[in-house]
Design an enzyme around this catalytic site. Structure first.
Site, PDB file in Angstrom:
ATOM      1  N   THR A  64      25.487   6.970  61.354  1.00  0.00           N
ATOM      2  CA  THR A  64      24.566   8.145  61.055  1.00  0.00           C
ATOM      3  C   THR A  64      24.022   9.007  61.955  1.00  0.00           C
ATOM      4  O   THR A  64      24.229   9.050  63.128  1.00  0.00           O
ATOM      5  CB  THR A  64      23.377   7.530  59.785  1.00  0.00           C
ATOM      6  OG1 THR A  64      22.654   8.487  59.288  1.00  0.00           O
ATOM      7  CG2 THR A  64      22.504   6.442  60.835  1.00  0.00           C
ATOM      8  N   LYS A  68      27.338  11.177  64.562  1.00  0.00           N
ATOM      9  CA  LYS A  68      28.387  11.307  63.901  1.00  0.00           C
ATOM     10  C   LYS A  68      29.401  12.189  64.547  1.00  0.00           C
ATOM     11  O   LYS A  68      30.747  12.072  64.440  1.00  0.00           O
ATOM     12  CB  LYS A  68      28.289  12.196  62.494  1.00  0.00           C
ATOM     13  CG  LYS A  68      27.469  11.319  61.342  1.00  0.00           C
ATOM     14  CD  LYS A  68      27.238  11.896  60.020  1.00  0.00           C
ATOM     15  CE  LYS A  68      26.368  11.206  59.308  1.00  0.00           C
ATOM     16  NZ  LYS A  68      26.105  11.594  57.832  1.00  0.00           N
ATOM     17  N   GLY A 133      21.033  25.867  50.358  1.00  0.00           N
ATOM     18  CA  GLY A 133      20.751  25.149  51.683  1.00  0.00           C
ATOM     19  C   GLY A 133      21.881  25.190  52.577  1.00  0.00           C
ATOM     20  O   GLY A 133      23.049  25.114  52.038  1.00  0.00           O
ATOM     21  N   GLY A 135      22.172  23.089  55.667  1.00  0.00           N
ATOM     22  CA  GLY A 135      22.113  22.182  56.803  1.00  0.00           C
ATOM     23  C   GLY A 135      23.270  21.268  56.928  1.00  0.00           C
ATOM     24  O   GLY A 135      24.430  21.372  56.701  1.00  0.00           O
ATOM     25  N   LYS A 163      23.450  30.312  59.318  1.00  0.00           N
ATOM     26  CA  LYS A 163      24.000  29.023  59.057  1.00  0.00           C
ATOM     27  C   LYS A 163      24.696  28.864  58.086  1.00  0.00           C
ATOM     28  O   LYS A 163      26.068  28.228  57.966  1.00  0.00           O
ATOM     29  CB  LYS A 163      22.473  28.129  59.063  1.00  0.00           C
ATOM     30  CG  LYS A 163      22.329  27.756  60.438  1.00  0.00           C
ATOM     31  CD  LYS A 163      20.772  27.086  60.417  1.00  0.00           C
ATOM     32  CE  LYS A 163      20.824  25.678  59.700  1.00  0.00           C
ATOM     33  NZ  LYS A 163      19.655  24.737  59.940  1.00  0.00           N
ATOM     34  N   TYR A 240      16.525  11.925  46.872  1.00  0.00           N
ATOM     35  CA  TYR A 240      16.572  10.968  45.611  1.00  0.00           C
ATOM     36  C   TYR A 240      15.210  10.373  45.850  1.00  0.00           C
ATOM     37  O   TYR A 240      14.454  10.282  46.709  1.00  0.00           O
ATOM     38  CB  TYR A 240      17.454   9.839  45.800  1.00  0.00           C
ATOM     39  CG  TYR A 240      17.963   9.439  47.238  1.00  0.00           C
ATOM     40  CD1 TYR A 240      18.866   9.916  48.126  1.00  0.00           C
ATOM     41  CD2 TYR A 240      16.976   8.281  47.486  1.00  0.00           C
ATOM     42  CE1 TYR A 240      18.879   9.455  49.099  1.00  0.00           C
ATOM     43  CE2 TYR A 240      17.243   7.633  48.778  1.00  0.00           C
ATOM     44  CZ  TYR A 240      18.238   8.377  49.674  1.00  0.00           C
ATOM     45  OH  TYR A 240      18.274   7.665  50.772  1.00  0.00           O
TER      46      TYR A 240
HETATM   47  P1  NDP Z   1      18.865  19.719  57.605  1.00  0.00           P
HETATM   48  O1  NDP Z   1      17.556  19.566  58.317  1.00  0.00           O
HETATM   49  O2  NDP Z   1      20.102  19.668  58.348  1.00  0.00           O
HETATM   50  O3  NDP Z   1      18.886  21.179  56.588  1.00  0.00           O
HETATM   51  C1  NDP Z   1      17.689  21.412  55.648  1.00  0.00           C
HETATM   52  C2  NDP Z   1      17.988  22.559  55.003  1.00  0.00           C
HETATM   53  O4  NDP Z   1      16.847  22.829  54.211  1.00  0.00           O
HETATM   54  C3  NDP Z   1      18.349  23.931  55.614  1.00  0.00           C
HETATM   55  O5  NDP Z   1      19.176  24.636  54.802  1.00  0.00           O
HETATM   56  C4  NDP Z   1      16.919  24.454  55.704  1.00  0.00           C
HETATM   57  O6  NDP Z   1      17.227  25.944  55.925  1.00  0.00           O
HETATM   58  C5  NDP Z   1      16.362  24.266  54.395  1.00  0.00           C
HETATM   59  N1  NDP Z   1      14.978  24.445  54.647  1.00  0.00           N
HETATM   60  C6  NDP Z   1      14.082  23.470  55.118  1.00  0.00           C
HETATM   61  N2  NDP Z   1      12.758  24.043  54.829  1.00  0.00           N
HETATM   62  C7  NDP Z   1      12.923  25.081  54.314  1.00  0.00           C
HETATM   63  C8  NDP Z   1      11.975  25.929  53.706  1.00  0.00           C
HETATM   64  N3  NDP Z   1      10.442  26.109  53.764  1.00  0.00           N
HETATM   65  N4  NDP Z   1      12.351  27.148  52.925  1.00  0.00           N
HETATM   66  C9  NDP Z   1      13.892  27.285  52.851  1.00  0.00           C
HETATM   67  N5  NDP Z   1      14.786  26.335  53.207  1.00  0.00           N
HETATM   68  C10 NDP Z   1      14.413  25.512  53.824  1.00  0.00           C
HETATM   69  O7  NDP Z   1      19.082  18.546  56.155  1.00  0.00           O
HETATM   70  P2  NDP Z   1      20.163  17.841  55.786  1.00  0.00           P
HETATM   71  O8  NDP Z   1      21.239  18.923  55.302  1.00  0.00           O
HETATM   72  O9  NDP Z   1      20.617  16.909  56.434  1.00  0.00           O
HETATM   73  O10 NDP Z   1      19.620  17.079  54.413  1.00  0.00           O
HETATM   74  C11 NDP Z   1      19.222  17.939  53.348  1.00  0.00           C
HETATM   75  C12 NDP Z   1      18.778  16.960  52.202  1.00  0.00           C
HETATM   76  O11 NDP Z   1      19.817  16.402  51.609  1.00  0.00           O
HETATM   77  C13 NDP Z   1      17.541  16.044  52.466  1.00  0.00           C
HETATM   78  O12 NDP Z   1      16.828  16.104  51.359  1.00  0.00           O
HETATM   79  C14 NDP Z   1      18.222  14.965  52.615  1.00  0.00           C
HETATM   80  O13 NDP Z   1      17.338  13.671  52.380  1.00  0.00           O
HETATM   81  C15 NDP Z   1      19.109  14.970  51.570  1.00  0.00           C
HETATM   82  N6  NDP Z   1      20.494  14.313  51.840  1.00  0.00           N
HETATM   83  C16 NDP Z   1      20.880  13.240  50.797  1.00  0.00           C
HETATM   84  C17 NDP Z   1      22.261  12.722  51.187  1.00  0.00           C
HETATM   85  C18 NDP Z   1      22.357  11.676  49.846  1.00  0.00           C
HETATM   86  O14 NDP Z   1      23.507  10.778  50.335  1.00  0.00           O
HETATM   87  N7  NDP Z   1      21.960  11.797  48.750  1.00  0.00           N
HETATM   88  C19 NDP Z   1      22.959  12.793  52.255  1.00  0.00           C
HETATM   89  C20 NDP Z   1      22.537  13.650  53.130  1.00  0.00           C
HETATM   90  C21 NDP Z   1      21.135  14.457  53.008  1.00  0.00           C
HETATM   91  P3  NDP Z   1      17.291  26.615  57.418  1.00  0.00           P
HETATM   92  O15 NDP Z   1      18.703  26.487  57.695  1.00  0.00           O
HETATM   93  O16 NDP Z   1      16.864  28.044  57.297  1.00  0.00           O
HETATM   94  O17 NDP Z   1      16.313  26.047  58.293  1.00  0.00           O
END
Ligand code: NDP
Length: 299
Positions: A64, A68, A133, A135, A163, A240
């Site tokens: 994790t 990765k 999103g 990320g 991004k 979740y």
């Molecule tokens: P990252 O930190 O890599 O990405 C976060 C994302 O949220 C980015 O697109 C970011 O936008 C956006 N974001 C954060 N704050 C704001 C805001 N105030 N306004 C608008 N956009 C915002 O996180 P991950 O991609 O790793 O995870 C994302 C979600 O997925 C989390 O909730 C995580 O818990 C969940 N997850 C669930 C998994 C599962 O197995 N169910 C596995 C992996 C993740 P910007 O790029 O502009 O910052």
């Protein structure tokens, strides 16, 4: 089935919060298999930690954040889905004929989502999909949607437009380099202002809306206007909770999307695919999701 327990682990930093040991112990229990599944904190070089683990008899491991990409570099053979993601979350050891060890790297994150969407009967065939999103999680799930091959089109909206553009460009380049560009689903990246300004018409609506932002953690909603939800048929939040409800799933339901789900099934799905890599058996999702909801509720 072997008498001595199979040694497994998850590597990362931090690692204390990981639910992987509980999920895999439950899988193993369902199958009557004996395993030891450890959490291993990576403080030095990832390759040293993982090599030591396999030298101790490790059968396979999960990887994790933030290891990765190092796991991708460590693997001596990679599945296509790991190559597209450029990241590995599952390693399996192979004992070669000359007595040496080799390591197969896979990425089950995106296919964990796909497995869950299929379980939930998400209407993906010919679907117009919106991912909110861009990320790390979105990087993992876009290749699996591309792999499915039946998506009508995909839009990725993100606060930081660059991004989202980077993910689209990366997938397009990967498939062009591998001569599969004819099979590429139409994809576009946009910012929230563009979605807001766009009229919701038969050409611009979405069937499926996936929230891959981290906003639900803070009980906030992404700035996507209600009209998009009103036309959609399915909503999924990667975040979740014990009850399966997030601020996003409840918002979607209030706007008429009865099929709104949280991401616990994705977490279990990626684990199930890893378990299958190690033992050749795909564990059942439903009882594990049920069990994990109980575990989360007690935390
Ligand atoms: P990252 O930190 O890599 O990405 C976060 C994302 O949220 C980015 O697109 C970011 O936008 C956006 N974001 C954060 N704050 C704001 C805001 N105030 N306004 C608008 N956009 C915002 O996180 P991950 O991609 O790793 O995870 C994302 C979600 O997925 C989390 O909730 C995580 O818990 C969940 N997850 C669930 C998994 C599962 O197995 N169910 C596995 C992996 C993740 P910007 O790029 O502009 O910052």
């Amino acid at each position: 089935m072997s008498e001595s327990p199979a040694l497994l682990a998850v590597f990362g930093n931090p690692i204390a919060h990981s639910l992987s040991p509980l999920i895999h112990q439950f899988f193993a229990q369902q199958e009557g298999r004996s395993i030891i599944y450890e959490k291993r904190l990576v403080e030095g070089a990832f390759a040293d930690c993982v090599r030591e683990f396999f030298a101790q008899g490790g059968v396979g491991c999960n990887v994790t954040v933030p290891c990765k990409v190092e796991a991708f570099n460590f693997a001596t053979a990679k599945t296509e889905r790991a190559r597209v993601a450029q990241a590995v979350n599952t390693l399996s050891v192979r004992h070669d004929a000359d007595g040496s060890l080799s390591y197969k790297g896979d990425n089950t994150d995106g296919f964990g989502l796909l497995t869950d969407l299929i379980r939930l009967k998400c209407p993906l065939a010919s679907a117009r999909v919106l991912i909110i999103g861009a990320g790390g999680a979105t990087r993992g799930i876009v290749p699996s949607l591309q792999f499915l091959g039946s998506i009508h089109n995909l839009t990725i909206v993100n606060r930081t437009l660059a991004k989202a553009e980077e993910i689209v460009a990366y997938i397009q380049d990967f498939y062009a380099a591998n001569h599969f560009s004819r099979m590429l689903m139409p994809m576009r990246a946009c910012d929230y202002a563009t979605l807001e300004a766009q009229k919701v018409t038969p050409d611009t609506y979405f069937d499926v809306i996936i929230n891959a932002t981290s906003l639900s953690m803070r009980e906030e909603l992404p700035p996507v206007k209600d009209e998009y939800y009103k036309r959609a048929r399915f909503a999924y939040d990667l975040f979740y909770t014990p009850q399966g409800k997030t601020v996003f799933t409840e918002h979607a339901k209030s706007l008429g999307i009865a099929n709104s789900y949280d991401g616990l099934g994705m977490l279990v799905g990626q684990a199930a695919l890893a378990y299958e890599q190690w033992f050749g058996v795909r564990p059942e999702m439903e009882p594990t999701i049920e069990y994990m909801r109980q575990v989360l509720a007690q935390r």
